[in-house]
Design a protein around this motif. Sequence first.
Motif, PDB file in Angstrom:
ATOM      1  N   VAL A  55     -17.779 -86.243 -40.430  1.00 32.23           N
ATOM      2  CA  VAL A  55     -17.556 -85.522 -39.174  1.00 32.23           C
ATOM      3  C   VAL A  55     -18.419 -84.274 -39.143  1.00 32.23           C
ATOM      4  O   VAL A  55     -19.040 -83.951 -38.121  1.00 32.23           O
ATOM      5  CB  VAL A  55     -16.061 -85.155 -39.012  1.00 32.23           C
ATOM      6  CG1 VAL A  55     -15.874 -84.198 -37.833  1.00 32.23           C
ATOM      7  CG2 VAL A  55     -15.227 -86.405 -38.786  1.00 32.23           C
ATOM      8  N   LEU A  56     -18.494 -83.574 -40.295  1.00 35.79           N
ATOM      9  CA  LEU A  56     -19.327 -82.379 -40.377  1.00 35.79           C
ATOM     10  C   LEU A  56     -20.794 -82.726 -40.192  1.00 35.79           C
ATOM     11  O   LEU A  56     -21.514 -82.069 -39.434  1.00 35.79           O
ATOM     12  CB  LEU A  56     -19.112 -81.701 -41.739  1.00 35.79           C
ATOM     13  CG  LEU A  56     -20.000 -80.480 -42.044  1.00 35.79           C
ATOM     14  CD1 LEU A  56     -19.769 -79.396 -41.009  1.00 35.79           C
ATOM     15  CD2 LEU A  56     -19.722 -79.961 -43.440  1.00 35.79           C
ATOM     16  N   VAL A  57     -21.260 -83.792 -40.870  1.00 40.30           N
ATOM     17  CA  VAL A  57     -22.658 -84.200 -40.730  1.00 40.30           C
ATOM     18  C   VAL A  57     -22.958 -84.613 -39.300  1.00 40.30           C
ATOM     19  O   VAL A  57     -24.007 -84.276 -38.738  1.00 40.30           O
ATOM     20  CB  VAL A  57     -22.970 -85.353 -41.704  1.00 40.30           C
ATOM     21  CG1 VAL A  57     -24.372 -85.896 -41.453  1.00 40.30           C
ATOM     22  CG2 VAL A  57     -22.851 -84.879 -43.144  1.00 40.30           C
ATOM     23  N   GLU A  58     -22.010 -85.340 -38.672  1.00 40.20           N
ATOM     24  CA  GLU A  58     -22.210 -85.756 -37.284  1.00 40.20           C
ATOM     25  C   GLU A  58     -22.287 -84.556 -36.358  1.00 40.20           C
ATOM     26  O   GLU A  58     -23.076 -84.525 -35.419  1.00 40.20           O
ATOM     27  CB  GLU A  58     -21.074 -86.684 -36.847  1.00 40.20           C
ATOM     28  CG  GLU A  58     -21.183 -88.072 -37.451  1.00 40.20           C
ATOM     29  CD  GLU A  58     -19.983 -88.940 -37.112  1.00 40.20           C
ATOM     30  OE1 GLU A  58     -19.137 -88.479 -36.323  1.00 40.20           O
ATOM     31  OE2 GLU A  58     -19.908 -90.063 -37.624  1.00 40.20           O
ATOM     32  N   SER A  59     -21.461 -83.543 -36.612  1.00 46.96           N
ATOM     33  CA  SER A  59     -21.493 -82.361 -35.757  1.00 46.96           C
ATOM     34  C   SER A  59     -22.834 -81.656 -35.878  1.00 46.96           C
ATOM     35  O   SER A  59     -23.384 -81.175 -34.889  1.00 46.96           O
ATOM     36  CB  SER A  59     -20.347 -81.411 -36.137  1.00 46.96           C
ATOM     37  OG  SER A  59     -20.542 -80.858 -37.425  1.00 46.96           O
ATOM     38  N   LEU A  60     -23.373 -81.617 -37.119  1.00 48.45           N
ATOM     39  CA  LEU A  60     -24.685 -81.003 -37.305  1.00 48.45           C
ATOM     40  C   LEU A  60     -25.769 -81.841 -36.636  1.00 48.45           C
ATOM     41  O   LEU A  60     -26.726 -81.300 -36.070  1.00 48.45           O
ATOM     42  CB  LEU A  60     -24.977 -80.861 -38.809  1.00 48.45           C
ATOM     43  CG  LEU A  60     -24.050 -79.904 -39.559  1.00 48.45           C
ATOM     44  CD1 LEU A  60     -24.374 -79.912 -41.050  1.00 48.45           C
ATOM     45  CD2 LEU A  60     -24.152 -78.491 -39.006  1.00 48.45           C
ATOM     46  N   ALA A  61     -25.629 -83.172 -36.681  1.00 50.22           N
ATOM     47  CA  ALA A  61     -26.613 -84.034 -36.020  1.00 50.22           C
ATOM     48  C   ALA A  61     -26.563 -83.842 -34.510  1.00 50.22           C
ATOM     49  O   ALA A  61     -27.599 -83.801 -33.843  1.00 50.22           O
ATOM     50  CB  ALA A  61     -26.346 -85.493 -36.373  1.00 50.22           C
ATOM     51  N   ILE A  82     -29.774 -80.019 -45.828  1.00 47.03           N
ATOM     52  CA  ILE A  82     -31.126 -80.572 -45.741  1.00 47.03           C
ATOM     53  C   ILE A  82     -31.384 -81.122 -44.346  1.00 47.03           C
ATOM     54  O   ILE A  82     -32.458 -80.933 -43.762  1.00 47.03           O
ATOM     55  CB  ILE A  82     -31.320 -81.669 -46.805  1.00 47.03           C
ATOM     56  CG1 ILE A  82     -31.284 -81.041 -48.203  1.00 47.03           C
ATOM     57  CG2 ILE A  82     -32.644 -82.404 -46.590  1.00 47.03           C
ATOM     58  CD1 ILE A  82     -31.327 -82.049 -49.330  1.00 47.03           C
ATOM     59  N   GLY A  83     -30.386 -81.804 -43.797  1.00 50.78           N
ATOM     60  CA  GLY A  83     -30.540 -82.346 -42.453  1.00 50.78           C
ATOM     61  C   GLY A  83     -30.776 -81.273 -41.407  1.00 50.78           C
ATOM     62  O   GLY A  83     -31.547 -81.463 -40.463  1.00 50.78           O
ATOM     63  N   MET A  84     -30.120 -80.127 -41.575  1.00 48.37           N
ATOM     64  CA  MET A  84     -30.294 -79.028 -40.626  1.00 48.37           C
ATOM     65  C   MET A  84     -31.678 -78.400 -40.729  1.00 48.37           C
ATOM     66  O   MET A  84     -32.214 -77.880 -39.741  1.00 48.37           O
ATOM     67  CB  MET A  84     -29.226 -77.959 -40.870  1.00 48.37           C
ATOM     68  CG  MET A  84     -27.869 -78.313 -40.316  1.00 48.37           C
ATOM     69  SD  MET A  84     -27.858 -78.359 -38.504  1.00 48.37           S
ATOM     70  CE  MET A  84     -28.143 -76.630 -38.118  1.00 48.37           C
ATOM     71  N   SER A 137     -37.904 -82.783 -34.162  1.00 49.19           N
ATOM     72  CA  SER A 137     -39.023 -83.668 -33.829  1.00 49.19           C
ATOM     73  C   SER A 137     -39.221 -84.736 -34.909  1.00 49.19           C
ATOM     74  O   SER A 137     -39.599 -85.877 -34.603  1.00 49.19           O
ATOM     75  CB  SER A 137     -40.311 -82.854 -33.666  1.00 49.19           C
ATOM     76  OG  SER A 137     -40.608 -82.129 -34.858  1.00 49.19           O
ATOM     77  N   VAL A 138     -38.959 -84.380 -36.160  1.00 48.50           N
ATOM     78  CA  VAL A 138     -39.081 -85.350 -37.257  1.00 48.50           C
ATOM     79  C   VAL A 138     -37.989 -86.401 -37.138  1.00 48.50           C
ATOM     80  O   VAL A 138     -38.237 -87.605 -37.310  1.00 48.50           O
ATOM     81  CB  VAL A 138     -39.005 -84.632 -38.618  1.00 48.50           C
ATOM     82  CG1 VAL A 138     -39.020 -85.643 -39.760  1.00 48.50           C
ATOM     83  CG2 VAL A 138     -40.160 -83.648 -38.768  1.00 48.50           C
ATOM     84  N   TRP A 139     -36.752 -85.964 -36.833  1.00 48.11           N
ATOM     85  CA  TRP A 139     -35.653 -86.912 -36.659  1.00 48.11           C
ATOM     86  C   TRP A 139     -35.950 -87.877 -35.518  1.00 48.11           C
ATOM     87  O   TRP A 139     -35.647 -89.074 -35.612  1.00 48.11           O
ATOM     88  CB  TRP A 139     -34.351 -86.176 -36.409  1.00 48.11           C
ATOM     89  CG  TRP A 139     -33.768 -85.502 -37.610  1.00 48.11           C
ATOM     90  CD1 TRP A 139     -33.572 -84.162 -37.777  1.00 48.11           C
ATOM     91  CD2 TRP A 139     -33.298 -86.132 -38.803  1.00 48.11           C
ATOM     92  NE1 TRP A 139     -33.018 -83.913 -39.005  1.00 48.11           N
ATOM     93  CE2 TRP A 139     -32.835 -85.107 -39.662  1.00 48.11           C
ATOM     94  CE3 TRP A 139     -33.236 -87.459 -39.236  1.00 48.11           C
ATOM     95  CZ2 TRP A 139     -32.314 -85.364 -40.916  1.00 48.11           C
ATOM     96  CZ3 TRP A 139     -32.716 -87.722 -40.495  1.00 48.11           C
ATOM     97  CH2 TRP A 139     -32.257 -86.682 -41.313  1.00 48.11           C
ATOM     98  N   GLU A 140     -36.545 -87.353 -34.410  1.00 45.44           N
ATOM     99  CA  GLU A 140     -36.881 -88.217 -33.285  1.00 45.44           C
ATOM    100  C   GLU A 140     -37.913 -89.263 -33.688  1.00 45.44           C
ATOM    101  O   GLU A 140     -37.806 -90.434 -33.316  1.00 45.44           O
ATOM    102  CB  GLU A 140     -37.428 -87.380 -32.123  1.00 45.44           C
ATOM    103  CG  GLU A 140     -36.390 -86.503 -31.437  1.00 45.44           C
ATOM    104  CD  GLU A 140     -36.994 -85.714 -30.297  1.00 45.44           C
ATOM    105  OE1 GLU A 140     -37.859 -86.254 -29.585  1.00 45.44           O
ATOM    106  OE2 GLU A 140     -36.621 -84.539 -30.131  1.00 45.44           O
ATOM    107  N   ARG A 141     -38.912 -88.847 -34.464  1.00 42.88           N
ATOM    108  CA  ARG A 141     -39.974 -89.770 -34.874  1.00 42.88           C
ATOM    109  C   ARG A 141     -39.455 -90.838 -35.835  1.00 42.88           C
ATOM    110  O   ARG A 141     -39.919 -91.987 -35.827  1.00 42.88           O
ATOM    111  CB  ARG A 141     -41.113 -88.979 -35.530  1.00 42.88           C
ATOM    112  CG  ARG A 141     -42.346 -89.816 -35.820  1.00 42.88           C
ATOM    113  CD  ARG A 141     -43.525 -88.953 -36.201  1.00 42.88           C
ATOM    114  NE  ARG A 141     -43.298 -88.205 -37.422  1.00 42.88           N
ATOM    115  CZ  ARG A 141     -43.104 -86.904 -37.481  1.00 42.88           C
ATOM    116  NH1 ARG A 141     -43.077 -86.175 -36.363  1.00 42.88           N
ATOM    117  NH2 ARG A 141     -42.919 -86.292 -38.643  1.00 42.88           N
ATOM    118  N   LEU A 142     -38.456 -90.483 -36.665  1.00 45.40           N
ATOM    119  CA  LEU A 142     -37.934 -91.409 -37.671  1.00 45.40           C
ATOM    120  C   LEU A 142     -36.699 -92.172 -37.194  1.00 45.40           C
ATOM    121  O   LEU A 142     -36.131 -92.951 -37.961  1.00 45.40           O
ATOM    122  CB  LEU A 142     -37.577 -90.638 -38.951  1.00 45.40           C
ATOM    123  CG  LEU A 142     -38.725 -89.962 -39.691  1.00 45.40           C
ATOM    124  CD1 LEU A 142     -38.192 -89.187 -40.889  1.00 45.40           C
ATOM    125  CD2 LEU A 142     -39.777 -90.982 -40.132  1.00 45.40           C
TER     126      LEU A 142
END
Length: 199
Positions: A33-39, A121-123, A128-133
């Motif tokens: 849930v925490l990771v999803e909120s950060l995403a 690390i995800g934050m 733009s990198v997340w969009e490309r990957l």
Amino acid sequence: AAARGQIFRMVVITRGMSKVDAGVVFTSTSLFVLVESLARLGADVGIVHHLSGAMAENREKHASNVMLASLVPVAVGATLVGLVMVASASIATAEREFGNPFYYLERQLFAVCLGLVAAGIGMMIPSSVWERLAFPLLLLAFLLLIAVLIPGIGSEINGSRRWVPLGVLNLQISEVTRVLLLTYLASYIVRHQADLKDN
């Protein structure tokens, strides 16, 4: 609402489980849930960069901050509850089997630390990198779901083959694929935000 839905699903899923299993499910789901909120926050920040005007940007940043401020405390609280459940339910068993009453709690704390490092690390990775990957990560999610069913890769626990052993811990692939799917959905929304707003 998303966080409340996760908590409700955890309550339903953990009915009938032992306290240790329920605590593990509760803690691991809380971390995601925490990771999803950060995403979701990252997706919102990505949307902000595509909007025009300082006022629109300020509104989107404020909405992102409000969302993060509401979801993170829920995830942290649920994680702490899960840790308490694991500790209280496993002290006697851990003492008997390993001579350390906090054996399972220590393992769970280690998993929590790994989750926090992954979230950090995800934050730090630009949106733009997340969009490309996003699409390669979606393909990776499907491959992981297939790989866990292969004997020798996925391990069978209580009659279900959902886990991949990584030495110090067993990784539940469905939790990883959920985050990867969310990443793709966030990228899709950023790329098609104009069409979604029109509809």
